[in-house]
Write an enzyme that holds these catalytic residues in place. Sequence first.
Site, PDB file in Angstrom:
ATOM      1  CG  HIS A   1       2.527   1.765   5.454  1.00 21.88           C
ATOM      2  ND1 HIS A   1       1.191   1.535   5.715  1.00 21.88           N
ATOM      3  CD2 HIS A   1       2.936   0.739   4.682  1.00 21.88           C
ATOM      4  CE1 HIS A   1       0.803   0.425   5.108  1.00 21.88           C
ATOM      5  NE2 HIS A   1       1.857  -0.080   4.467  1.00 21.88           N
TER       6      HIS A   1
ATOM      7  CD  GLU B   1       4.767  -4.602   0.593  1.00 21.11           C
ATOM      8  OE1 GLU B   1       5.935  -5.039   0.489  1.00 21.11           O
ATOM      9  OE2 GLU B   1       4.048  -4.804   1.587  1.00 21.11           O
TER      10      GLU B   1
END
Length: 204
Positions: A10, A86
Amino acid sequence: MAQYIGLVRHGITDWNAQGKIQGRTDIPLNDTGRKQAALLAERLKKEDIAFEAVISSGLRRADETGAILANALNIPLLEPEPGLVERAYGQVEGTTPEEREKRWGADWRQLDLGQERDDDLRDRAVKTLESLALRREGANLLAVTHGSWLAQLFIALFGQMSQGHIGNLSYSILERRGAEWHPVLYNCTKHIQPSDAVTIHRGR
């Protein structure tokens, strides 16, 4: 026929800029992160591999990156894939490097502070990659995920030689031939840092 999975970290967030560990904490992109995603989209429009869809982790910073890419490339943004999320960092989330060292010392990574273990993350990352490939067999898919997730996936697939910092909006490509994965492009950020050297691995 070869299948390609593009892997994207990201864009940058305010916490990234401050050195804070995010983990599962749901932090949005900042303006720089949005611009980074737009730059990658422009790059992808000019490259040979055509992706058919984008999928992200469900955390805002990945979803927002994925939406920018999908809109620019005019391809679908699929429902989030929880397996791309994550690593959980437990007590460490939200702390700066100075705060971590002050609280737990330089070897804080060796302590049990509620973080997901390397072995568990590697196993989850590989299983998620395989699942994405099988669910959309033959389709080229762009997956937007996170730095620690990507680092542990590359170590699991290709060993310690792939270990290194995964930059924000880095772009990697894996090629699936049969049951094997081959690295085509690793941790490339030339779309946001044109002077950076790019490591390219060609699978045999």
